[in-house]
Design a protein around this motif. Structure first.
Motif, mmCIF file in Angstrom:
data_model
loop_
_atom_site.group_PDB
_atom_site.id
_atom_site.type_symbol
_atom_site.label_atom_id
_atom_site.label_comp_id
_atom_site.label_asym_id
_atom_site.label_seq_id
_atom_site.Cartn_x
_atom_site.Cartn_y
_atom_site.Cartn_z
ATOM 1 N N GLY B 355 1.328 -2.637 -9.825
ATOM 2 C CA GLY B 355 0.515 -1.689 -9.532
ATOM 3 C C GLY B 355 -0.670 -2.524 -8.663
ATOM 4 N N GLY B 356 -1.537 -1.940 -8.301
ATOM 5 C CA GLY B 356 -2.628 -2.457 -7.609
ATOM 6 C C GLY B 356 -2.548 -2.601 -6.090
ATOM 7 N N LYS B 357 -2.949 -3.734 -5.512
ATOM 8 C CA LYS B 357 -3.140 -3.964 -4.181
ATOM 9 C C LYS B 357 -1.468 -4.891 -3.693
ATOM 10 C CE LYS B 357 -7.154 -2.564 -3.516
ATOM 11 N NZ LYS B 357 -8.495 -3.604 -3.633
ATOM 12 N N ILE B 358 -0.482 -3.904 -3.791
ATOM 13 C CA ILE B 358 0.656 -4.436 -3.590
ATOM 14 C C ILE B 358 1.611 -3.354 -2.729
ATOM 15 C CG2 ILE B 358 1.672 -3.815 -5.945
ATOM 16 C CD1 ILE B 358 2.731 -6.852 -4.973
ATOM 17 N N GLU B 374 7.167 -14.840 -7.066
ATOM 18 C CA GLU B 374 8.324 -14.119 -6.792
ATOM 19 C C GLU B 374 8.325 -12.527 -6.920
ATOM 20 O OE1 GLU B 374 12.254 -16.259 -8.184
ATOM 21 O OE2 GLU B 374 10.778 -16.563 -9.713
ATOM 22 N N ILE B 375 7.520 -12.237 -7.900
ATOM 23 C CA ILE B 375 7.143 -10.826 -8.335
ATOM 24 C C ILE B 375 6.364 -10.272 -7.186
ATOM 25 C CG2 ILE B 375 6.293 -9.157 -9.858
ATOM 26 C CD1 ILE B 375 6.972 -11.035 -12.061
ATOM 27 N N ILE B 376 5.350 -11.010 -6.587
ATOM 28 C CA ILE B 376 4.367 -10.539 -6.007
ATOM 29 C C ILE B 376 4.878 -10.491 -4.349
ATOM 30 C CG2 ILE B 376 2.095 -10.931 -4.778
ATOM 31 C CD1 ILE B 376 1.285 -11.482 -7.678
ATOM 32 N N GLU B 377 5.421 -11.644 -4.069
ATOM 33 C CA GLU B 377 5.552 -11.798 -2.732
ATOM 34 C C GLU B 377 7.177 -11.326 -2.193
ATOM 35 O OE1 GLU B 377 5.039 -15.901 -1.681
ATOM 36 O OE2 GLU B 377 2.864 -15.534 -1.749
ATOM 37 N N ILE B 383 0.805 -8.463 -0.295
ATOM 38 C CA ILE B 383 -0.459 -7.712 -0.297
ATOM 39 C C ILE B 383 -0.579 -6.781 0.979
ATOM 40 C CG2 ILE B 383 -2.814 -8.029 -0.952
ATOM 41 C CD1 ILE B 383 -1.386 -9.505 -2.821
ATOM 42 N N PRO B 384 -0.952 -5.696 1.033
ATOM 43 C CA PRO B 384 -1.324 -4.901 2.132
ATOM 44 C C PRO B 384 -2.355 -5.113 2.956
ATOM 45 C CG PRO B 384 -1.133 -3.464 0.258
ATOM 46 C CD PRO B 384 -1.236 -4.758 -0.297
ATOM 47 N N ASN B 385 -2.505 -4.852 4.042
ATOM 48 C CA ASN B 385 -3.572 -5.039 5.134
ATOM 49 C C ASN B 385 -4.055 -6.694 5.273
ATOM 50 O OD1 ASN B 385 -3.467 -2.121 5.167
ATOM 51 N ND2 ASN B 385 -4.729 -2.347 3.348
ATOM 52 N N GLY B 386 -3.117 -7.416 5.274
ATOM 53 C CA GLY B 386 -3.188 -8.924 5.583
ATOM 54 C C GLY B 386 -4.251 -9.705 4.620
ATOM 55 N N LYS B 387 -4.666 -8.897 3.475
ATOM 56 C CA LYS B 387 -5.556 -9.402 2.524
ATOM 57 C C LYS B 387 -4.993 -10.511 1.711
ATOM 58 C CE LYS B 387 -8.895 -6.026 3.154
ATOM 59 N NZ LYS B 387 -10.292 -6.380 3.540
ATOM 60 N N GLY B 426 3.362 -4.784 -20.187
ATOM 61 C CA GLY B 426 4.037 -4.963 -18.998
ATOM 62 C C GLY B 426 3.251 -4.544 -17.768
ATOM 63 N N GLY B 427 2.140 -3.978 -17.882
ATOM 64 C CA GLY B 427 1.299 -3.457 -16.922
ATOM 65 C C GLY B 427 0.820 -4.884 -15.932
ATOM 66 N N LEU B 428 1.222 -5.111 -14.445
ATOM 67 C CA LEU B 428 0.854 -5.963 -13.731
ATOM 68 C C LEU B 428 0.105 -5.536 -12.649
ATOM 69 C CD1 LEU B 428 3.386 -8.855 -12.938
ATOM 70 C CD2 LEU B 428 1.317 -8.634 -11.903
ATOM 71 N N ILE B 429 -1.332 -5.707 -12.935
ATOM 72 C CA ILE B 429 -2.038 -5.142 -11.392
ATOM 73 C C ILE B 429 -2.377 -6.243 -10.731
ATOM 74 C CG2 ILE B 429 -4.244 -3.771 -11.213
ATOM 75 C CD1 ILE B 429 -3.999 -2.950 -14.079
ATOM 76 N N VAL B 430 -2.227 -6.015 -9.402
ATOM 77 C CA VAL B 430 -2.524 -7.096 -8.432
ATOM 78 C C VAL B 430 -3.803 -6.991 -7.762
ATOM 79 C CG1 VAL B 430 -1.412 -8.146 -6.495
ATOM 80 C CG2 VAL B 430 0.068 -7.251 -8.048
ATOM 81 N N MET B 431 -4.540 -7.821 -7.504
ATOM 82 C CA MET B 431 -5.890 -7.840 -7.161
ATOM 83 C C MET B 431 -6.135 -8.647 -5.645
ATOM 84 S SD MET B 431 -7.974 -7.736 -10.648
ATOM 85 C CE MET B 431 -6.956 -8.358 -11.629
ATOM 86 N N ASP B 432 -6.643 -8.116 -4.736
ATOM 87 C CA ASP B 432 -6.924 -8.785 -3.506
ATOM 88 C C ASP B 432 -8.514 -9.343 -3.430
ATOM 89 O OD1 ASP B 432 -8.207 -6.575 -2.741
ATOM 90 O OD2 ASP B 432 -6.996 -6.264 -1.148
ATOM 91 N N GLU B 433 -8.685 -9.848 -2.447
ATOM 92 C CA GLU B 433 -9.962 -10.484 -2.076
ATOM 93 C C GLU B 433 -11.284 -9.687 -2.512
ATOM 94 O OE1 GLU B 433 -10.312 -11.850 1.991
ATOM 95 O OE2 GLU B 433 -8.236 -11.098 1.982
ATOM 96 N N ASP B 434 -10.887 -8.299 -2.191
ATOM 97 C CA ASP B 434 -11.987 -7.056 -2.246
ATOM 98 C C ASP B 434 -12.212 -6.710 -3.602
ATOM 99 O OD1 ASP B 434 -12.208 -7.142 0.366
ATOM 100 O OD2 ASP B 434 -10.925 -5.533 0.665
#
Ligand SMILES: Cc1cc2nc3c(=O)[nH]c(=O)nc-3n(C[C@H](O)[C@H](O)[C@H](O)COP(=O)(O)O)c2cc1C
Ligand code: SF4
Ligand code: SF4
Ligand code: SF4
Ligand code: FES
Ligand code: FES
Lengths: 123, 595
Positions: B355-358, B374-377, B383-387, B426-434
């Protein structure tokens, strides 16, 4: 449930009917032309004939599906059989009666029923 | 005999995006076209791509339709089902390449996945026991009852290397061994389906999509340790899961797969559901059992461990839903099949709720040791919006953050612990620069403060103090000494708390302090929030050179903080501005910045 055999029996019976859902490429595909002219020429009983016959014989390596216009309206109902080796056979002017023979000879025994194919009819 | 099967997702995600409606429209349309005997509609559990729901797959073609609307159904029926022409515009775009249609299993989202626990989810009708049986369901139970001694079952589980999927990662076989070793007139098997971690929903998906696997696995566990009774503790907020589980239990009873003399053997086993009110602490094992007994769900000190004195004072094992979901396949395919997957000390696969920014949010199951990259990319689609990727948070409130530099970490129990995080459920929250890391720590602390049961002081008072300190940091009111005090407090709470909730509550703070101390310092020393999140440290300004004077911003400002006339640069009165951000969204010339 008194025994494992009982469980096995349920499994085998159901397995067959769930076969449709497994999309691996190693199956024989029977494709029935079901565009407007195909349906008008009687493709629906042919399609249903294949489904029933395949079920009756527990052919779990066969899927039956339909397609749109094949482009040879004068020969409808048209049925194409694709085998895993990439071969395609086109049967034309199919009827529900002809289905049983195609199933036994071609799908089960691997022998093309040449008298129903487009090659022999077009002559 | 049906020539075509349509699987419609009936998971919680797709149900809320309208799959019930899809199913009824589909059934009407099929009837209208006389296809009801040729095409079968099956409601399944979650496929994993919930963000694309409602989702349906048409077999035998395997066409994967996403974001289907009721209005689309007549077209799917008349084109695809009647005439065999796949409706390309509704296909999941990933499955459509220039001239061919790929099957779902070939998409980036599924390709790297390996489904063990989720094997049947999205594949069978969870309300039909026959479909479960068709895919080898209850074979493992039959096998252990007729061919294996209880101790042999335990050996297989031990040898498989399976570890608990509920967070701690305790070896499952060992837990069973302890309970088996204690003589008693009565023993119990419990399932933890509380799933209190914010953001996690893998257990719910198994319950909704494959409820019989739980019944089968718990019966096997019962046989292994000598128990005759099982309880599933599931939160009441999971109505679909509760309903399907109840249906499954009823069907299993009808078939004699639960009850007396199963498969004609001496083994008798029965099961019941217990609904929880949804308190996070009730997921803790001793609290959970106290709650099943009908008391307020508060933890108690261990030892005695549940394997000695558990539910109603009897030897008890408690396992997580996903842990159980692995059991039947381990029995059928063998320990070496299972332990060939994964890393040295973490075997098998793990389900993550991404979940999160993915891009692709959803459920993914990968072998242990798959890298975060591997999981994220690959699976998550980036990550959306080029972040830029900044961090991934695992383990929820008990876990911590993995910083971007560690994106190549192989995810397993021990690697995560080593870097100060945790597998958790097993929650995996992806965060971006914001994302502001102090703010994230504060978010999890707020959750802990709310969920602490209050029984012991370090957790009750300590987490509250931590939360207050984090709030002061976010407001720019803290000093460097406060950071040291915060860290000290973390260690005290860890050491002094009675149960796992308090013992792990400081983890989000400790891990962010470790990897993002500079960000804390920016808040404290420079009074700035580098990610631009903490409102008190932000100010909105208009860059006069860029402003075209279009007046859009002043029209949306809810407090009239923007002055200016048409075609002239505008300005913001900082004393009035409430930092709502409305103006920044409206400005088409990027003339407004937050600093
Ligand atoms: C505060 C707290 C909450 C927990 N919540 C859950 C939960 O929701 N689900 C779960 O399976 N385990 C949860 N656990 C872990 C359980 O106490 C227990 O270790 C686990 O259910 C054992 O099963 P396993 O060995 O199969 O992982 C929680 C632990 C703590 C301390
Ligand atoms: S650590 Fe927190 S949740 Fe656990 S018993 Fe103490 S107060 Fe309750
Ligand atoms: S952030 Fe909100 S309150 Fe402040 S100037 Fe912009 S619109 Fe007005
Ligand atoms: S919206 Fe942008 S360009 Fe228009 S007046 Fe406001 S700051 Fe200037
Ligand atoms: S419509 Fe029948 S072949 Fe074209
Ligand atoms: S709920 Fe439908 S894909 Fe997850």
């Amino acid at each position: 449930m008194k025994s494992l055999a009982e469980l096995q029996a349920i499994r085998d019976k159901m397995k067959n009917s769930m076969n449709v859902r497994d999309d691996n490429g190693n199956k024989i595909r029977v494709v029935v032309g079901m565009a407007t002219c195909g349906i008008a020429a009687g493709a629906r009983p042919v399609l249903n004939g294949f489904t029933e016959e395949v079920a009756k014989r527990n052919l779990d390596n066969v899927t039956v599906t339909q397609t749109g216009c094949i482009g040879i309206c004068q020969y409808e109902p048209v049925v194409e059989v694709y085998t895993p080796d990439g071969e395609k056979t086109t049967y034309v002017k199919m009827t529900a009666e002809k289905v049983a023979k195609v199933v036994t000879d071609h799908l089960v025994n691997g022998k093309v029923v040449s008298e129903y194919t487009i090659g022999s009819v077009a002559k | 005999m049906y020539r075509s099967h349509i699987l419609v997702c009936g998971g919680t995600g797709c149900t809320s995006s309208g799959s019930e409606q899809i199913i009824s429209t589909l059934e009407q349309e099929l009837a209208k076209n006389g296809l009801e005997k040729e095409v079968k509609v099956i409601k399944t559990g979650c496929f994993g791509l919930c963000a694309l729901g409602p989702i349906m797959i048409v077999y035998p073609e395997g066409s994967f339709y996403s974001m289907v609307k009721s209005e689309d159904i007549p077209e799917i029926v008349s084109e695809h089902l009647l005439k065999g022409r796949i409706v390309k515009r509704l296909l999941y775009s990933e499955t459509v390449t220039e001239d061919t249609v790929k099957s779902l299993n070939e998409t980036d989202f599924y390709k790297k996945q390996h489904r063990v626990a989720l094997k049947n989810c999205g594949v069978i009708n969870p309300e039909n026991i026959d479909e479960y049986i068709a895919l080898d369901g209850y074979q493992a139970l039959g096998k252990v009852l007729t061919e294996m001694k209880p101790q042999e079952v335990i050996e297989v589980i031990k040898e498989s290397g399976l570890r608990g999927r509920g967070g701690g990662g305790f070896p499952t076989g060992l837990k069973w061994q302890f309970a088996a070793g204690n003589e008693s007139d009565q023993k119990y098997v419990c399932c933890n389906a509380d799933e209190g971690d914010p953001g996690a929903f893998m257990d719910r998906s198994v319950l909704e999509g494959d409820p019989h696997v739980l019944i089968e696995a718990m019966s096997i566990a019962g046989y292994a340790i000598g128990a005759t009774k099982g309880y599933v503790y599931v939160r009441a907020e999971y109505p679909i899961a509760v309903k399907r589980l109840q249906i499954a239990i009823n069907q299993a009873k009808e078939y004699g797969l639960l009850g007396q003399h199963i498969f004609g053997t001496d083994f008798c086993f029965d099961m019941e559901l217990r609904l929880g009110a949804g308190a996070f602490v009730c997921g803790e094992e001793t609290a959970l059992m106290t709650s099943i007994e009908g008391h307020r769900g508060e933890p108690r000190p261990r030892p005695p461990f549940p394997a000695v004195k558990g539910l109603f004072g009897k030897p008890t094992i408690l396992n997580n839903v996903e842990t159980y979901a692995n059991i039947p396949q381990i029995i059928l395919k063998g320990a070496s099949w299972f332990n060939s997957m994964g890393t040295e000390k973490s075997k098998g696969t793990k389900v993550f709720a991404l979940g999160g920014k993915i891009h692709n949010t959803g459920l993914v199951e990968v072998p242990m040791g798959t890298t975060l990259r591997e999981i994220i990319e690959e699976i998550g689609g980036g990550i959306p919006n080029g972040k830029k990727f900044k961090a991934a948070q695992t383990g929820g409130p008990s876990g911590g953050c993995i910083p971007a530099e560690m994106i190549d970490i192989k995810i397993d129990y021990d690697n995560l612990i080593a870097i100060g995080s945790m597998m958790g459920s097993g929650g995996l929250i992806v965060m971006d620069e914001d994302t502001c890391m102090v703010d994230i720590a504060k978010f999890f602390l707020e959750f802990t403060v709310d969920e602490s049961c209050g029984k012991c002081a370090p957790c009750r008072i300590g987490t509250k103090r931590m939360y207050e300190m984090l709030s002061q940091i976010c407001k720019g009111n803290a000093t460097l000494e406060d950071l040291d005090k915060l860290e000290e407090l973390c260690y005290e709470i860890k050491a002094g708390s009675l149960c796992g909730l308090g013992q792990t509550a400081p983890n989000p703070v400790l891990s962010t302090l470790k990897y993002y101390r500079h960000e804390y310092e920016a808040h404290v020393v420079d009074k700035k929030c580098p990610a631009g999140v903490c409102k008190d440290l932000l100010s909105f300004e208009i860059i006069a050179d860029k402003c075209k004077g279009c007046t859009l911003c002043s029209r949306v400002c809810p407090v009239g903080a923007i002055q200016g006339t048409v075609k002239n640069p505008h300005s913001i009165d900082k004393s009035k501005c409430i930092k709502c951000g409305a103006c920044i969204e409206k400005c088409r010339f990027d003339a407004i910045v937050k600093k």
